[in-house]
Design a protein around this motif. Structure first.
Motif, mmCIF file in Angstrom:
data_model
loop_
_atom_site.group_PDB
_atom_site.id
_atom_site.type_symbol
_atom_site.label_atom_id
_atom_site.label_comp_id
_atom_site.label_asym_id
_atom_site.label_seq_id
_atom_site.Cartn_x
_atom_site.Cartn_y
_atom_site.Cartn_z
ATOM 1 N N ARG B 327 0.827 -1.196 0.000
ATOM 2 C CA ARG B 327 0.000 0.000 0.000
ATOM 3 C C ARG B 327 0.867 1.254 0.000
ATOM 4 O O ARG B 327 0.588 2.217 -0.700
ATOM 5 C CB ARG B 327 -0.919 -0.031 1.240
ATOM 6 C CG ARG B 327 -2.241 0.665 1.014
ATOM 7 C CD ARG B 327 -3.232 0.332 2.122
ATOM 8 N NE ARG B 327 -3.501 -1.100 2.209
ATOM 9 C CZ ARG B 327 -3.431 -1.810 3.340
ATOM 10 N NH1 ARG B 327 -3.089 -1.241 4.479
ATOM 11 N NH2 ARG B 327 -3.696 -3.104 3.330
ATOM 12 N N GLU B 328 1.944 1.210 0.781
ATOM 13 C CA GLU B 328 2.815 2.383 0.908
ATOM 14 C C GLU B 328 3.620 2.661 -0.359
ATOM 15 O O GLU B 328 4.015 3.788 -0.621
ATOM 16 C CB GLU B 328 3.795 2.169 2.077
ATOM 17 C CG GLU B 328 3.183 2.320 3.458
ATOM 18 C CD GLU B 328 2.933 3.778 3.792
ATOM 19 O OE1 GLU B 328 3.641 4.634 3.245
ATOM 20 O OE2 GLU B 328 2.016 4.047 4.587
ATOM 21 N N SER B 329 3.904 1.609 -1.140
ATOM 22 C CA SER B 329 4.890 1.776 -2.211
ATOM 23 C C SER B 329 4.313 1.560 -3.606
ATOM 24 O O SER B 329 5.065 1.486 -4.572
ATOM 25 C CB SER B 329 6.047 0.805 -1.982
ATOM 26 O OG SER B 329 5.572 -0.519 -2.100
ATOM 27 N N ALA B 330 2.980 1.472 -3.686
ATOM 28 C CA ALA B 330 2.381 1.151 -4.991
ATOM 29 C C ALA B 330 2.778 2.178 -6.056
ATOM 30 O O ALA B 330 3.133 1.820 -7.178
ATOM 31 C CB ALA B 330 0.867 1.064 -4.877
ATOM 32 N N THR B 331 2.758 3.461 -5.683
ATOM 33 C CA THR B 331 3.068 4.478 -6.695
ATOM 34 C C THR B 331 4.544 4.454 -7.076
ATOM 35 O O THR B 331 4.929 5.004 -8.106
ATOM 36 C CB THR B 331 2.720 5.897 -6.193
ATOM 37 O OG1 THR B 331 3.355 6.083 -4.938
ATOM 38 C CG2 THR B 331 1.230 6.066 -6.043
ATOM 39 N N GLU B 332 5.382 3.854 -6.245
ATOM 40 C CA GLU B 332 6.793 3.776 -6.599
ATOM 41 C C GLU B 332 7.108 2.477 -7.334
ATOM 42 O O GLU B 332 8.001 2.437 -8.177
ATOM 43 C CB GLU B 332 7.660 3.882 -5.336
ATOM 44 C CG GLU B 332 7.778 5.321 -4.848
ATOM 45 C CD GLU B 332 7.875 5.412 -3.345
ATOM 46 O OE1 GLU B 332 7.033 4.774 -2.666
ATOM 47 O OE2 GLU B 332 8.795 6.098 -2.856
ATOM 48 N N ALA B 333 6.372 1.400 -7.000
ATOM 49 C CA ALA B 333 6.655 0.110 -7.640
ATOM 50 C C ALA B 333 6.317 0.160 -9.124
ATOM 51 O O ALA B 333 6.966 -0.505 -9.931
ATOM 52 C CB ALA B 333 5.863 -1.002 -6.951
ATOM 53 N N PHE B 334 5.317 0.956 -9.486
ATOM 54 C CA PHE B 334 4.927 0.990 -10.892
ATOM 55 C C PHE B 334 6.038 1.559 -11.784
ATOM 56 O O PHE B 334 6.447 0.905 -12.746
ATOM 57 C CB PHE B 334 3.616 1.768 -11.065
ATOM 58 C CG PHE B 334 3.042 1.637 -12.440
ATOM 59 C CD1 PHE B 334 2.532 0.420 -12.878
ATOM 60 C CD2 PHE B 334 3.068 2.696 -13.317
ATOM 61 C CE1 PHE B 334 2.037 0.284 -14.160
ATOM 62 C CE2 PHE B 334 2.577 2.567 -14.603
ATOM 63 C CZ PHE B 334 2.056 1.352 -15.030
ATOM 64 N N PRO B 335 6.575 2.761 -11.468
ATOM 65 C CA PRO B 335 7.713 3.210 -12.296
ATOM 66 C C PRO B 335 8.895 2.254 -12.243
ATOM 67 O O PRO B 335 9.603 2.109 -13.236
ATOM 68 C CB PRO B 335 8.075 4.584 -11.714
ATOM 69 C CG PRO B 335 7.246 4.779 -10.516
ATOM 70 C CD PRO B 335 6.134 3.810 -10.543
ATOM 71 N N ILE B 336 9.126 1.602 -11.108
ATOM 72 C CA ILE B 336 10.237 0.644 -11.047
ATOM 73 C C ILE B 336 9.994 -0.474 -12.061
ATOM 74 O O ILE B 336 10.895 -0.878 -12.806
ATOM 75 C CB ILE B 336 10.388 0.062 -9.621
ATOM 76 C CG1 ILE B 336 10.788 1.164 -8.643
ATOM 77 C CG2 ILE B 336 11.425 -1.060 -9.599
ATOM 78 C CD1 ILE B 336 10.887 0.712 -7.198
ATOM 79 N N ALA B 337 8.742 -0.958 -12.111
ATOM 80 C CA ALA B 337 8.410 -2.031 -13.055
ATOM 81 C C ALA B 337 8.639 -1.574 -14.489
ATOM 82 O O ALA B 337 9.200 -2.302 -15.311
ATOM 83 C CB ALA B 337 6.950 -2.460 -12.866
ATOM 84 N N ILE B 338 8.220 -0.345 -14.781
ATOM 85 C CA ILE B 338 8.360 0.183 -16.149
ATOM 86 C C ILE B 338 9.838 0.326 -16.506
ATOM 87 O O ILE B 338 10.290 -0.115 -17.567
ATOM 88 C CB ILE B 338 7.671 1.559 -16.266
ATOM 89 C CG1 ILE B 338 6.185 1.457 -15.958
ATOM 90 C CG2 ILE B 338 7.928 2.188 -17.628
ATOM 91 C CD1 ILE B 338 5.369 0.968 -17.098
ATOM 92 N N VAL B 339 10.594 0.953 -15.598
ATOM 93 C CA VAL B 339 12.008 1.195 -15.897
ATOM 94 C C VAL B 339 12.735 -0.140 -16.052
ATOM 95 O O VAL B 339 13.507 -0.335 -16.994
ATOM 96 C CB VAL B 339 12.656 2.051 -14.786
ATOM 97 C CG1 VAL B 339 14.160 2.098 -14.949
ATOM 98 C CG2 VAL B 339 12.081 3.454 -14.819
ATOM 99 N N GLY B 340 12.458 -1.075 -15.145
ATOM 100 C CA GLY B 340 13.125 -2.370 -15.221
ATOM 101 C C GLY B 340 12.879 -3.038 -16.551
ATOM 102 O O GLY B 340 13.811 -3.508 -17.219
ATOM 103 N N PHE B 341 11.628 -3.053 -16.963
ATOM 104 C CA PHE B 341 11.299 -3.695 -18.239
ATOM 105 C C PHE B 341 11.894 -2.926 -19.407
ATOM 106 O O PHE B 341 12.481 -3.521 -20.326
ATOM 107 C CB PHE B 341 9.783 -3.792 -18.391
ATOM 108 C CG PHE B 341 9.364 -4.161 -19.780
ATOM 109 C CD1 PHE B 341 9.782 -5.362 -20.339
ATOM 110 C CD2 PHE B 341 8.575 -3.316 -20.529
ATOM 111 C CE1 PHE B 341 9.413 -5.707 -21.624
ATOM 112 C CE2 PHE B 341 8.206 -3.655 -21.815
ATOM 113 C CZ PHE B 341 8.623 -4.852 -22.364
ATOM 114 N N ALA B 342 11.766 -1.604 -19.372
ATOM 115 C CA ALA B 342 12.225 -0.802 -20.515
ATOM 116 C C ALA B 342 13.718 -0.999 -20.744
ATOM 117 O O ALA B 342 14.168 -1.161 -21.884
ATOM 118 C CB ALA B 342 11.916 0.670 -20.281
ATOM 119 N N VAL B 343 14.497 -1.001 -19.661
ATOM 120 C CA VAL B 343 15.942 -1.170 -19.808
ATOM 121 C C VAL B 343 16.254 -2.556 -20.364
ATOM 122 O O VAL B 343 16.999 -2.698 -21.336
ATOM 123 C CB VAL B 343 16.629 -0.960 -18.448
ATOM 124 C CG1 VAL B 343 18.060 -1.443 -18.496
ATOM 125 C CG2 VAL B 343 16.568 0.501 -18.069
#
Lengths: 730, 730
Positions: B327-343
């Motif tokens: 709950r605390e990190s949902a807004t941060e996990a999403f960009p992490i997922a995007i960046v991880g995949f994009a790279v």
């Protein structure tokens, strides 16, 4: 209108872009550099100064032209009718902003005083606007909740909750005014173009839903604390339904009666609009009646009805905005500033077109900015315009902002002398009047099926904006809507329908070959149409579609050829391969050693370079049969024509990607032509060092037909030129 | 390559779009409806099932083709070299994520096990990636700060701060994996196209700055608490400079020596790349030396140097993710997922193009999603790929993910058996190695002047993304960058350069008349080119440019004509105006009563309708002189041709706006023609009920020249037709 059959006959040299520019000298136009623009902008002479002053004080312009005899009467009549409505709306909208009712009267007065001097619209009625009131109300209830302690803000000490609320509202309004003024000074009036009609329609529909919900508590006579933030509308509805049994029947009955009466009178008034001199002021009439009845029967004490209550008589001292509130509400004040300006500007534009005068977006921003800063100092809250009030001001004969000034005076008179008359007015009456007026905004939902049939992306923008604004709140919803709107623009160009064109027999026209039966596609020539700008999001897509259209991946073929070449060189070195006298490799040569699996790992990048025929004593014809054991895909294509007519821009990713794919084709000895390229796109390609030995400027042709004729002439071995002859039907 | 001068000769009927479709029957192509697509998608047979299975388990595909004898050696050598680097990076990057060093070894092991089976890239090295580590570290330090109590999360009770950190990191990684898996299942791999090269370059440069700053504390041997949120980099730098006098000299000297040595060896290694069989593993060498020296001289106790310290030997039990952290990190996990995949995807794409195999974005999402979920369960943190490690894996001879598996085994061996050897390693050594490797990422700043010269909007995207990512943090910065990128697409089409075209004498070609001297513009005919799609943001702009081009505002002229008509009708009624025998109004008639100021206010909207000549016994020629006292602006224009070649789409605002302006011209009896309109745009206009009696389909022409010939033929009274004759130069 049947087109008469005339003949179209052209005879001219075949032009490539290079040949064209040899024959037709291009004028060297000097374009203004950014420095020139800045210089122009900063140049100052007395004429410019005068014009600048006039544009800063539009009142000077129109006052000089004021036709006293003809316009004054209309302005006075209009000012009085508008003033009555402005007073009513002021009361209702200040309740919506969770403020005591009298501050709505302030909002009908102070901002107008400034707008009179600075505004460029002659017809809008400046004052409160329900959506803005609601947005201000969100901040107010967040910082000073109905139940619970106020936010920790220095400056709240020693103030009553109502005074705290007024401080919050005026500070937010001040900040909003600052934002508007700054945008006006920075000439950012153009931002309204991003708020498309679709977006505004979805947003205002959501706002109407919020307003409806916010008025339910007044209509039902319930006490509901204000919620703010995402999903607040759900919490509010929940709170209302939990208490539904406590509904005040007197409030409910009054509201229903008023809604029905006002609704019917409005419908009738609409139908006989042309026959009525001024619209029936039904809201004013019911308010007066309701005041009287409520006073006569003492609704407040007898039925426990909530009334407007004690009004501040006269004006209060100016107030300084609070810095802590600025900090707390900055992210909310910005959307309020945008919405306030956008609504005022779009309403003003409607009337400026109708009456044929010019309005200036930047000056409007300055006018509203200063109006709101000034108003906030005198405790009024966010001002813009309301469509309904402006319609009354214009239709009842208002010609200039003199009408606005008179309506402001009406509000002043009520504030100073007659406020006590409004004290017995039940709040449910105000709520009912607000709800009745939402009809038009809510009816916009009807656009959805229309948009769905006509334009899906627009429909998505409408629905997403509306839902986001309802569920996430108006400020966040506006941001989401803007984001979606920008994405749709990208999306529209992202997956366009590429097509392979072919000649329409007997003409110089080219159409999608799948669409017409009577087409001719010369062997070895492909015409590929790119139907949209090329940029980062679709350059890969075009590459794939192009490969699909030509039927092979040029890079792969190039690599295979280079590998085959290496093998042939090796065989030749070992003198194992007989060379015929004319230098051709013997075709039906059986390779002696089975070595095809031996793919030694030389630096792979060499494979992407053009085939290197140096130090090779033989000529290799890739389309002929090769020695056994060596196979390379056959490439039938000799010319590729790209139709760039619709490529309105290219970004860096597109230029890099385009260059890569073109080189791959050029290295396979495919002639590539680009046709109908925009002059500015061509200029840009030159600026980006797009051209080199492999990609010369000579590949550009003005029309498809020029390129095709050239390509076919250039490759005599191909399937013969297209014969363009006069159509025998004539 | 000089174009040989050939002749271009065409003779065919003049075509409007209507005439064209009479002559050339369009094939009625049945397009797939969305329902067909769904049906296709849901159809299932054994072949499809097999293919689906194969695409879900790519390992089955490539394992069948594995050439044991040729590839295994390369894979083993590559796996060992990559493994050594992966171990080093694992240690360094887990410090970057504010975690104990041993968890970096887990990250080098667990995710790879899954990727081996599910991944489609054969060359990327799966494991930790510095940017992701930093983003995870942000969440970790926010929820479990170095100084101060941890966030209020159920599940933290009874855990040491390090255990809490591991719990946070693994939960964030789990959530990130869920996001990736969901996107993969929903076939959303296409989102990477929105991350343009420019955006990624700006973003990674900002990330390098963040990484540099995060490593300073290790290099200087300082204790700096982690900050998170906007401006955290400023606070971190401030904290470092405040303590700068406490720098640990031993750490600093070690770091500098290592940085210099590694830098020089890397430069040499780069220069003689072609001559070296494998790159020199300088990082591994200095690490081993540093470990030895630190152990020998007991750096930890003697100089107070911070070392890696006690490593967890072996593996720990699986861990369940924590819902509160979700709950605390949902807004941060999403960009992490995007960046991880994009790279990972962009690195994989580079090698897939180089080696000529296909990768699948959706399957990669699924692979990384499952890898991260699996890894998170075993306490490893966010995995993607690092470009440097992948480059080593490929260049040292890795052919398939067998190399990846071997490098994972290396990490496992160290974890299980050799971890204690790394315990004396100073953290400053790891920091120095990270910093040295940032060179490439930081050097991307060099693109800015290049982009500035070539493409301003791209440059703006780079700079804004980079600054936003540095100042606001990586997640917010990415969002801002995406927003700016989308806005630039809109902006590029928003203020395009419209132009008035004219015929190039002696040809059927039309160019901007300001660019060429030898142009001919027939009197009364304007050709206006719209060089971009039309949508909400530029429809007003086009209207203005068109009005500027034709030289008058059609609405204003129409209103003036209608007003004049009213006046004439009134005069005729009073029989005050003599009518000549042929029905013309007498021209030099002196109006008797001065009445011009009498502008009675009839319903204004009537003025916008077409001039109503009914019940008027006379014929009015607007271009002739009118009775005195009545003046109407002269309109010389009889035909307006709009070049739609570059209009790749229209949205609803554009259709409505276009319709309005076209009607205004039509009502002034100007013939309007639209040419070179895309087939799909035309189809859409039909679907949107664009056409009616005033705007018929007959206004569409296939080419500019067709329309001009038609227009001039249609208006014999005009300046004569264009003569297109063969150019005499030939």
């Amino acid at each position: 209108m049947a087109t008469p059959r005339k003949q179209y006959a052209v005879s001219r040299p075949l032009y490539s872009e290079d040949a064209f520019s040899q024959d037709h000298h291009k004028i060297d136009r000097r374009r203004k550099t950014p420095r020139d623009h800045v210089k122009d902008y900063l140049t100052c002479d007395s004429k410019r100064a005068q014009r600048a002053l006039l544009s800063l004080l539009p009142v000077v312009g129109w006052m000089r032209l004021y036709r006293l005899r003809e316009w004054l009467l209309g302005d006075v009549v209009s000012g009085v009718s508008t003033g009555l409505v402005a007073i009513m709306q002021g009361l209702a909208f200040s309740l919506m902003a969770s403020l005591p009712a009298s501050y709505g009267l302030y909002t009908a007065f102070f901002p107008m005083l400034i707008y009179f001097f600075l505004g460029t619209s002659r017809h809008i009625s400046v004052g409160s606007f329900p959506v803005l009131s609601l947005m201000v109300g969100d901040v107010v209830t967040r910082l000073v909740p109905l139940n619970g302690p106020p936010a920790n803000i220095t400056g709240f000490q020693g103030l009553s909750p109502d005074q705290q609320r007024v401080l919050v509202a005026s500070s937010v309004t001040f900040l909003m005014g600052l934002f508007q003024l700054a945008m006006g000074v920075l000439q950012m009036g153009f931002i309204v173009v991003y708020l498309s009609d679709t977006l505004v329609s979805g947003f205002t529909t959501a706002a109407a839903v919020h307003i409806l919900v916010s008025q339910l508590k007044f209509v039902l006579g319930l006490v509901v604390p204000g919620f703010s933030g995402p999903l607040s509308i759900i919490y509010t509805l929940e709170k209302i339904f939990v208490q539904i049994t406590d509904t005040n029947i007197c409030d409910l009955v009054t509201s229903i009666i008023i809604m029905v009466v006002v609704f019917i009178v409005k419908e009738i008034s609409d139908r006989y609009k042309s026959k009525l001199p001024v619209p029936i002021p039904i809201e004013v009439i019911v308010t007066v009646i309701a005041c009287g009845v409520s006073y006569g029967f003492n609704f407040q004490d007898t039925y426990g009805v909530d009334v407007v209550g004690e009004m501040v008589s006269g004006y209060e001292a100016p107030i300084a905005p609070n810095m802590d509130v600025f900090r707390e509400s900055a992210t909310e004040a910005f959307p309020i500033a945008i919405v306030g300006f956008a609504v005022a500007f779009s309403v003003a534009k409607v009337y400026s077109i109708k009456h044929g005068y010019a309005i200036d977006g930047n000056q409007e921003l300055i006018a509203f900015g200063v109006s709101n800063i000034f108003g906030a100092t005198f405790r009024s809250f966010a001002a813009s315009t309301a469509l309904s009030r402006t319609a009354i001001q214009e239709s009842s004969g208002g010609k200039t902002q003199v009408a606005g000034l008179i309506s402001a005076m009406m509000a002043m008179i009520v504030t100073v002398a007659l406020a006590f008359l409004l004290e017995p007015l039940p709040t449910s009456v105000l709520g009912a009047l607000v709800i009745v007026n939402l009809k038009g905004m809510l009816m916009q939902v009807g656009q959805v099926p229309f948009l769905w049939r006509r334009d899906r992306p627009d429909c998505v923008v409408w629905v997403v904006t509306c839902l986001a604004a309802i569920l996430l709140g108006l400020d966040l919803g506006l941001a989401v809507g803007l984001g979606i709107e920008l994405i749709t623009v990208v999306f529209r160009t992202q997956f366009p329908r590429c097509s392979v064109l072919a000649n329409i027999v007997g003409t110089d026209l080219y159409r999608d070959q799948k669409d017409y039966a009577c087409t001719h596609e010369p062997t070895g020539l492909k015409i590929f149409r790119i139907p949209s700008p090329i940029f980062f999001a679709n350059v890969e897509f075009f590459r794939e579609k192009l490969i699909e259209a030509v039927g092979f991946n040029p890079l792969r073929v190039l690599r295979k050829r280079n590998k085959a070449l290496r093998k042939i060189k090796k065989l030749l070195k070992r003198k194992e391969m007989p060379v015929t006298e004319n230098g051709d490799v013997h075709l039906f040569y059986q390779q002696p050693s089975k070595e095809s699996e031996d793919e030694t790992d030389v630096e792979d990048l060499d494979l992407d370079l053009p085939a290197d025929f140096q130090d090779l004593p033989v000529h290799i014809d890739w389309s002929a049969e090769l020695p056994a054991g060596i196979s390379v895909p056959r490439v039938e294509l000799h010319s590729l024509v790209l139709d760039f007519a619709a490529v309105s821009f290219l970004d860096m990713s597109a230029i890099v990607g385009l260059r890569t794919i073109l080189k791959e084709f050029v290295r396979l000895h495919v002639d590539v032509y680009i046709v109908s390229c925009d002059a500015y796109v061509l200029e840009k390609l030159r600026g980006c060092v797009f051209f080199d030995a492999e990609i010369p400027t000579s590949m550009f042709f003005p029309t498809l037909h020029d390129a095709v004729l050239h390509a076919l002439g250039h490759r005599e071995d191909a399937g013969g030129p297209i014969h363009v002859v006069s159509n025998t039907k004539l």
